[in-house]
Scaffold this motif. Sequence first.
Motif, PDB file in Angstrom:
ATOM      1  N   ASN A 318       0.828  -1.213   0.000  1.00  0.00           N
ATOM      2  CA  ASN A 318       0.000   0.000   0.000  1.00  0.00           C
ATOM      3  C   ASN A 318       0.858   1.256   0.000  1.00  0.00           C
ATOM      4  O   ASN A 318       2.092   1.194  -0.107  1.00  0.00           O
ATOM      5  CB  ASN A 318      -0.975  -0.016   1.179  1.00  0.00           C
ATOM      6  CG  ASN A 318      -0.264  -0.019   2.524  1.00  0.00           C
ATOM      7  OD1 ASN A 318       0.916   0.341   2.615  1.00  0.00           O
ATOM      8  ND2 ASN A 318      -0.978  -0.416   3.567  1.00  0.00           N
ATOM      9  N   GLY A 319       0.199   2.400   0.147  1.00  0.00           N
ATOM     10  CA  GLY A 319       0.909   3.664   0.105  1.00  0.00           C
ATOM     11  C   GLY A 319       1.891   3.869   1.234  1.00  0.00           C
ATOM     12  O   GLY A 319       2.801   4.708   1.127  1.00  0.00           O
ATOM     13  N   GLU A 320       1.740   3.134   2.318  1.00  0.00           N
ATOM     14  CA  GLU A 320       2.659   3.237   3.448  1.00  0.00           C
ATOM     15  C   GLU A 320       3.714   2.143   3.423  1.00  0.00           C
ATOM     16  O   GLU A 320       4.393   1.898   4.419  1.00  0.00           O
ATOM     17  CB  GLU A 320       1.857   3.171   4.756  1.00  0.00           C
ATOM     18  CG  GLU A 320       0.845   4.313   4.885  1.00  0.00           C
ATOM     19  CD  GLU A 320       0.015   4.190   6.165  1.00  0.00           C
ATOM     20  OE1 GLU A 320       0.161   3.178   6.869  1.00  0.00           O
ATOM     21  OE2 GLU A 320      -0.789   5.097   6.429  1.00  0.00           O
ATOM     22  N   ASP A 321       3.859   1.481   2.287  1.00  0.00           N
ATOM     23  CA  ASP A 321       4.835   0.405   2.085  1.00  0.00           C
ATOM     24  C   ASP A 321       4.611  -0.760   3.035  1.00  0.00           C
ATOM     25  O   ASP A 321       5.551  -1.404   3.504  1.00  0.00           O
ATOM     26  CB  ASP A 321       6.267   0.927   2.236  1.00  0.00           C
ATOM     27  CG  ASP A 321       6.649   1.862   1.107  1.00  0.00           C
ATOM     28  OD1 ASP A 321       5.940   1.854   0.077  1.00  0.00           O
ATOM     29  OD2 ASP A 321       7.646   2.595   1.249  1.00  0.00           O
ATOM     30  N   VAL A 322       3.338  -1.044   3.317  1.00  0.00           N
ATOM     31  CA  VAL A 322       2.959  -2.169   4.160  1.00  0.00           C
ATOM     32  C   VAL A 322       2.261  -3.216   3.275  1.00  0.00           C
ATOM     33  O   VAL A 322       1.474  -2.871   2.387  1.00  0.00           O
ATOM     34  CB  VAL A 322       2.030  -1.727   5.314  1.00  0.00           C
ATOM     35  CG1 VAL A 322       1.548  -2.941   6.115  1.00  0.00           C
ATOM     36  CG2 VAL A 322       2.765  -0.759   6.224  1.00  0.00           C
ATOM     37  N   GLU A 324      -0.273  -5.968   2.020  1.00  0.00           N
ATOM     38  CA  GLU A 324      -1.681  -6.333   2.181  1.00  0.00           C
ATOM     39  C   GLU A 324      -1.978  -7.589   1.357  1.00  0.00           C
ATOM     40  O   GLU A 324      -1.311  -7.850   0.352  1.00  0.00           O
ATOM     41  CB  GLU A 324      -2.598  -5.203   1.714  1.00  0.00           C
ATOM     42  CG  GLU A 324      -2.484  -3.923   2.523  1.00  0.00           C
ATOM     43  CD  GLU A 324      -3.406  -2.843   1.997  1.00  0.00           C
ATOM     44  OE1 GLU A 324      -4.020  -3.062   0.914  1.00  0.00           O
ATOM     45  OE2 GLU A 324      -3.524  -1.790   2.654  1.00  0.00           O
ATOM     46  N   PRO A 363       6.058  -3.886   7.102  1.00  0.00           N
ATOM     47  CA  PRO A 363       6.596  -2.970   6.102  1.00  0.00           C
ATOM     48  C   PRO A 363       7.648  -3.658   5.242  1.00  0.00           C
ATOM     49  O   PRO A 363       8.298  -4.610   5.663  1.00  0.00           O
ATOM     50  CB  PRO A 363       7.207  -1.859   6.952  1.00  0.00           C
ATOM     51  CG  PRO A 363       7.561  -2.521   8.239  1.00  0.00           C
ATOM     52  CD  PRO A 363       6.508  -3.566   8.473  1.00  0.00           C
TER      53      PRO A 363
END
Length: 377
Positions: A318-322, A324, A363
């Motif tokens: 995702n946008g937070e580099d986590v 999913e 992350p």
Amino acid sequence: MSAAAFRLALATSFILSTPALAQQGPPTVVVANPIEETVVDWDVFTGRFQAVESVMLQARVSGYLNEIHFQEGELIQEGQVLFEIDQRPFDAALDEAVATRDVYIAQRELAQIELDRARELVERGARPQSEADQALAEFQQAEANVALAEAGVTRARLDVEFTLVSSPITGRISEHYIDVGNLVVGGPNGATELANVVSVDPIEFVFTVSEADYLRYARLEGLTIPRSNRDTPRPVYIQLMDEDTWEREGQLSFVDNQLDPNSGTLLGRASLENADGLLQPGAFGRVRVQGSPEYQALLIPDDALLADQSDQIAYVVNGEDVVEIRTVETGPIHRGMRVIRNGLEPGDRVIVSGLQRARPGSPVAPQTEDLTAQLEE
């Protein structure tokens, strides 16, 4: 080394390694955006090749085989003489039929003379009408005998012609099933099989589809399978058992008018060119039939998918580099990539390498890659 010195060395090693562990950070993975492309689903069925025309050569008359006029396995032409049966008995029968006809012609001429004389005498009153009637009946009988004899001559000539067994089609001939000198039994029942001829070009590919597949085809808007060869042919692609590509194009020329009640399948037949004669009747192959209209789909490498019981999943950053988890609906392979029907968006960053280092909810350090170069032609 003393115990004190060992403890000092161990402590020093731990202190030196602690900064390295602290600096390791999130694992590195390779991510890529799915490729958007217009695709068509293709269904693959196994079938076999068969000749468009196949003829078992049999004689119409009985006799001893005199000559064989071909090489086994060669290409032959329509009308080419292949077998010759001893003609001498049939030539004699023809001569006899001609002689019999000549006898009846002479009798008819005599009957005509007698009829003319009887009519003249009746007109003069020298003979009763009954004699003229009798002469007329004898003349008509003589005419019928001539017609019967002419039919006998025609039949005898046909028997002579039938001693030469020729091919009704152009194609490749098999081995000969009988050798010179053997008795050939002719006629409509129990005739001796001499050889088999099959056409070469074009050739047909025969296959069956299940009832479920047929119903799916029939309900696809604009993609109804033709129910007979009177409809517009549909393109199909055929592959031999040792081939990896679908370069042989044919036309779906026939679909049967009913399903087989025993197997629940429907017979289909495609026609394709066979100019080089490589395709042989009886050989197995695969046919690819269009199974859907065109639609927009996303493509990702098949290696980017994981199995979760009965589901297929992909890891998305995702946008937070986590990391999913996305459950996806997959389709067939297209240009070397797996079709994704649902579950992903064009802008998603899908992990395509380093899956073993990724954990959902953790992350990662993504590195972007372009998948376009991996598409197959």
